[in-house]
Design a protein around this motif. Sequence first.
Motif, mmCIF file in Angstrom:
data_model
loop_
_atom_site.group_PDB
_atom_site.id
_atom_site.type_symbol
_atom_site.label_atom_id
_atom_site.label_comp_id
_atom_site.label_asym_id
_atom_site.label_seq_id
_atom_site.Cartn_x
_atom_site.Cartn_y
_atom_site.Cartn_z
ATOM 1 N N ASP A 772 4.628 11.002 -2.584
ATOM 2 C CA ASP A 772 4.601 10.630 -1.169
ATOM 3 C C ASP A 772 5.742 9.687 -0.823
ATOM 4 O OD1 ASP A 772 2.430 12.136 -0.552
ATOM 5 O OD2 ASP A 772 0.979 10.555 -1.002
ATOM 6 N N LYS A 773 6.292 8.990 -1.838
ATOM 7 C CA LYS A 773 7.343 8.021 -1.592
ATOM 8 C C LYS A 773 8.737 8.620 -1.644
ATOM 9 C CE LYS A 773 4.757 4.402 -1.142
ATOM 10 N NZ LYS A 773 4.766 3.630 0.099
ATOM 11 N N VAL A 774 8.837 9.863 -2.041
ATOM 12 C CA VAL A 774 10.163 10.456 -2.204
ATOM 13 C C VAL A 774 10.761 10.719 -0.843
ATOM 14 C CG1 VAL A 774 11.468 12.383 -3.162
ATOM 15 C CG2 VAL A 774 9.489 11.496 -4.375
ATOM 16 N N GLN A 775 11.763 9.967 -0.485
ATOM 17 C CA GLN A 775 12.461 10.140 0.779
ATOM 18 C C GLN A 775 13.931 10.260 0.476
ATOM 19 O OE1 GLN A 775 11.500 6.871 3.279
ATOM 20 N NE2 GLN A 775 9.331 7.327 3.336
ATOM 21 N N SER A 776 14.508 11.379 0.859
ATOM 22 C CA SER A 776 15.906 11.604 0.499
ATOM 23 C C SER A 776 16.666 12.131 1.671
ATOM 24 C CB SER A 776 15.999 12.600 -0.650
ATOM 25 O OG SER A 776 15.203 12.166 -1.714
ATOM 26 N N SER A 777 17.903 11.741 1.751
ATOM 27 C CA SER A 777 18.820 12.390 2.666
ATOM 28 C C SER A 777 19.518 13.473 1.897
ATOM 29 C CB SER A 777 19.807 11.385 3.213
ATOM 30 O OG SER A 777 20.430 10.737 2.154
ATOM 31 N N ALA A 778 20.428 14.221 2.566
ATOM 32 C CA ALA A 778 20.944 15.389 1.886
ATOM 33 C C ALA A 778 22.373 15.662 2.199
ATOM 34 C CB ALA A 778 20.121 16.589 2.275
ATOM 35 N N SER A 779 22.912 16.441 1.349
ATOM 36 C CA SER A 779 24.209 17.036 1.549
ATOM 37 C C SER A 779 23.979 18.513 1.559
ATOM 38 C CB SER A 779 25.107 16.572 0.426
ATOM 39 O OG SER A 779 26.135 17.422 0.232
ATOM 40 N N SER A 780 24.927 19.316 2.118
ATOM 41 C CA SER A 780 24.642 20.718 2.302
ATOM 42 C C SER A 780 24.699 21.472 0.993
ATOM 43 C CB SER A 780 25.649 21.324 3.261
ATOM 44 O OG SER A 780 26.918 21.178 2.749
ATOM 45 N N HIS A 781 23.588 22.104 0.617
ATOM 46 C CA HIS A 781 23.612 22.969 -0.554
ATOM 47 C C HIS A 781 22.437 23.904 -0.521
ATOM 48 C CE1 HIS A 781 26.617 23.228 -3.547
ATOM 49 N NE2 HIS A 781 25.724 23.512 -4.480
ATOM 50 N N ASN A 782 22.173 24.552 -1.683
ATOM 51 C CA ASN A 782 21.280 25.677 -1.685
ATOM 52 C C ASN A 782 19.898 25.324 -2.221
ATOM 53 O OD1 ASN A 782 23.485 26.890 -0.678
ATOM 54 N ND2 ASN A 782 24.057 27.885 -2.574
ATOM 55 N N TYR A 783 19.243 26.250 -2.858
ATOM 56 C CA TYR A 783 17.859 26.069 -3.178
ATOM 57 C C TYR A 783 17.543 26.779 -4.474
ATOM 58 C CZ TYR A 783 18.429 30.440 -0.864
ATOM 59 O OH TYR A 783 18.895 31.664 -0.495
ATOM 60 N N THR A 844 9.192 16.432 -1.708
ATOM 61 C CA THR A 844 9.601 16.875 -3.035
ATOM 62 C C THR A 844 10.762 17.862 -2.938
ATOM 63 O OG1 THR A 844 7.318 16.623 -3.813
ATOM 64 C CG2 THR A 844 8.809 17.916 -5.195
ATOM 65 N N ALA A 845 10.702 18.735 -1.938
ATOM 66 C CA ALA A 845 11.786 19.691 -1.735
ATOM 67 C C ALA A 845 13.086 18.986 -1.380
ATOM 68 C CB ALA A 845 11.402 20.688 -0.635
ATOM 69 N N LYS A 846 12.987 17.914 -0.604
ATOM 70 C CA LYS A 846 14.189 17.158 -0.260
ATOM 71 C C LYS A 846 14.787 16.488 -1.488
ATOM 72 C CE LYS A 846 12.993 16.237 4.576
ATOM 73 N NZ LYS A 846 12.704 15.216 5.603
ATOM 74 N N SER A 847 13.945 16.000 -2.370
ATOM 75 C CA SER A 847 14.451 15.416 -3.603
ATOM 76 C C SER A 847 15.123 16.478 -4.469
ATOM 77 C CB SER A 847 13.303 14.767 -4.385
ATOM 78 O OG SER A 847 12.792 13.654 -3.692
ATOM 79 N N LEU A 848 14.540 17.659 -4.489
ATOM 80 C CA LEU A 848 15.157 18.755 -5.228
ATOM 81 C C LEU A 848 16.517 19.108 -4.638
ATOM 82 C CD1 LEU A 848 14.872 20.927 -7.427
ATOM 83 C CD2 LEU A 848 13.790 22.390 -5.719
ATOM 84 N N TYR A 849 16.611 19.021 -3.322
ATOM 85 C CA TYR A 849 17.883 19.269 -2.634
ATOM 86 C C TYR A 849 18.971 18.349 -3.176
ATOM 87 C CZ TYR A 849 21.058 19.619 1.395
ATOM 88 O OH TYR A 849 22.155 19.811 2.206
ATOM 89 N N GLU A 850 18.633 17.069 -3.313
ATOM 90 C CA GLU A 850 19.603 16.114 -3.843
ATOM 91 C C GLU A 850 19.929 16.397 -5.299
ATOM 92 O OE1 GLU A 850 18.327 12.131 -3.222
ATOM 93 O OE2 GLU A 850 19.128 12.069 -1.182
#
Length: 954
Positions: A772-783, A844-850
Amino acid sequence: MKITKKYSILYLLTSVITKCYAQSENGDDQKNFDNSTSTFISALWFNAVLAIGFFGAFFILRGTRPQTYAPRSHAIAKERRPPTLPTGFGRWIIAIFRINDDDLIKSMGLDRFMVLKLLRMGMVTFSLYSLVAIPILFPIITINQGDSPGLSYLTMGNVIDDNRTWAHCLLACILSGLVWYYTFRETHIYVDLRRKFLLSPDYAETVAARTIYVPSIPKNVNNPEELERIFSRFPGGIRRIWLNRKLKDLPELVQKRQKAALSLESSITKAILATYKHHIKIAGKKNHIDEEGLTESDIPEKIRPTHRENSLPIPLPCFGHKVDTINFYHNQIKELNESITEKQQEVHNFSQCNSAFIEFNQQIAAHMAAQSLMHKKPMQMAPRTIGISPSDVIWENMNIRSFERMMRRFLSISITSAIIIFWAVPVVFVQAVANLDTLAKALPFLAGINNLGPTAVGIIQGILPAVALSILISLVPVIFAFLSTKEGIPQKSFVQLSVLHKFFFFQLIDVVLVSTISGGFMTMAAEISNLAQNPFGIINILSENLPKASTFFITFVMLQSTNQSGQAMLQLVPYILSYVMPMFNTTPRDVYNAKKSCPNVNLGTLIPGQTVIFILGLEYGVIAPLILPFVCLFFILQYFVYLYQFLYVYEIPYETAGRAFPRAIRHIYIGLLISQLTLIGLFAIRSGARGQMGLMIACLICTSFALYYYDCAFKPLFKYLPVSIFENVDMDTKKNDDVNVLNINIKDNDDKQNFKAGSISDDSVDTEQENDKVQSSASSHNYHSNKVTSEKPMFSKMATHSSTNSRTPVEAYNARSILLKRLHEEKEKPSEEIKKDKDRIINTAKSLYEAESYMHPSTYDPNPIIWVPEDDLGITQKEIKDLKDSDIDATSRGAAIVRNEKGKGKVTIDEERLINDYEGAPGSVPSAGNQSNVNNYVRVLVDNMNFFESITMY
């Protein structure tokens, strides 16, 4: 003194052109007459017709094809779309000029905006200078001076009285002052804009803002522990490390699978459309529609697509065994999915490259680390690069050491120099054609061309050379781009900047300098015997031919301002293709890509063409002021064209925050130095212009100092942010952590080797609470959606740390394994529970993005989703079921086949849903141009992992 009508500028221009044109009509004088006037008139009419035709056609066609003339109004993220233009002829022109700079930057980005600033600088500089220079120079050049033939009458070469050249000298100083002022003024503005851009939330919160690229890492340092030890000394410490890997054949397998997926989509769609036609044909023979046949869910055997498959490198017809296309690609994708998934699970065991990406917890740390000396040995762990967008990485150059890169660059520069020298030969010939009189003296058999009449000679001299030169120029950038890539540059955007340098010097030498002196070469060839007796006569020849060369450049600037600008605006070829290509777009993905794509613009080839015109204005604005109105016209039209094109048409896949602008400024200074050297030479051959020469030498020294000061003052600011701007930023880790580190519960020594653990507190919480604490910003990439096995992770809550207790980073591949494990566990839960835990899954998906940001795309490329259109025969659903039975994802979401009046099928997509609402095609990769577009990434990931029906996304 009152200037009468006889000596007015308009009268002088009209009289000289009329006089020269009348002489050209006199057959007896043609052999001895300078054809520059007929050349100028022919070029003027030709380019005027081109301009009217191109821009008139654009005004008419603009509203008819939005996919050609305004794709950015619907194909990019809503927050970056330009404003809707009003209808009505001309009203939209006023509207785009009223858009403020902040909105321009928000829509087009800083790279394109700084191109517009460069064009504005050209407009202002030459407009102000023209208002002063033209009323002064034309009377001084023409009144009671020489009687040079043709347009040479309006050049400095027509001045007999050396005292009058003080006007040229003083105006050259004024022009130099304008350049000094505006370059420094605009650079100050650029530095402020760049700083605001890099500190804006849209960029500062991305992974790229906090990440540096470190090349040429020694083997004993190339591991997470040592890299952490070195880089954790900077404020906030480091968060994540990406160790680049040698991927063997994995990228080729992924590419092969992608190609197979597109082929499968195409073959299924074509088979369904063929089945529609087949049913119509049967119904026609029976004179009625067979309702039962229309619901048949099988593709008739005789119309199933087939092809020949063989192992030859180049497929040849009639060779190989015949296979069913749908079954072949179906089985191939299944096999490739298994092979690729297996290799992706083993990526962390692949051998390492000698480079890595290192992400810090704070942006200031990345800028400090990029500037520091990191290793005791020379050329180790340097040069480091900051702010590389993940989509901007050239993965093939990740294993090139610094010394090897230096040697590659030396070889590239050598080849570039050879190309410039080689290309000078055809350029000299083109310039020779622009001076048929001089060419005929060297090659007497061409003398008959002058007998064709002034119109024909004018076309040959005024139009053909400029067109031929433009064609010669267009052939070079492709070679330069290849050379720059092979230099080992780690990012695509800087390949363009390297091409910018190479292409500029090519145009400067082969277009400006060679074309300027080639007329002198032709004269020297005609008088070679005299030069043998008097070698110093070359100075007199060149001084006489420098002003004469202005005719060619006037016609060249005309062509660029009208033809090049008009073509860029009209986009005739894309307009025609917009009608032709839909006939070949058979699959839903083809239709989607055609409507979603925007043409790219290469600043590496665009900007040099603009700076060269700037330099021609500097070079000939004093010698031949007739060029000034056309230079002003060029910058005015170019600004109008690219203001519209950057807003509504062109897209750039990556952003450098305007790094091309200072390079263009440096090129302008090089042109200014050349123009001043030219004037020094022209004054030197005049016995009564020693004072003018001395003043120009002083001006040259001032320009050299200005360039030196420019580099000293601004060069570091073009790369890095100053520490002082971070003075209000908490140097400790932020209370609301943007950056969460995964901490693994270490069970044994093997785990310690595979996972770099953080300090786990006694208050550790379970996976769900920490996630619940995972907060991430992102750069453009895939999945990613492939299944990865690992030990069950434990997420540990991280307290706020002091600057002396920075958190321990997680190696990116291990972090990704943990996050994927968690997502696959969530995937197995009931739909109601998934909906309840939606926020945690998204975080969690946003963290995976990073975590995936700086991995090679092939290491996490997901199993492809086969996208086929829904049909009323039931074929699509049957094919989707067959694919899913083989663990191949397939869907018909947002696509369908619609019957026309004759019963034939046509593929359509839900444009409102997929494009306007920016939902995207199933399995499509988010736009790499928007670095903060994390929501699209999450949407694709949730879609790809079959969370889509359970979670309502963005």
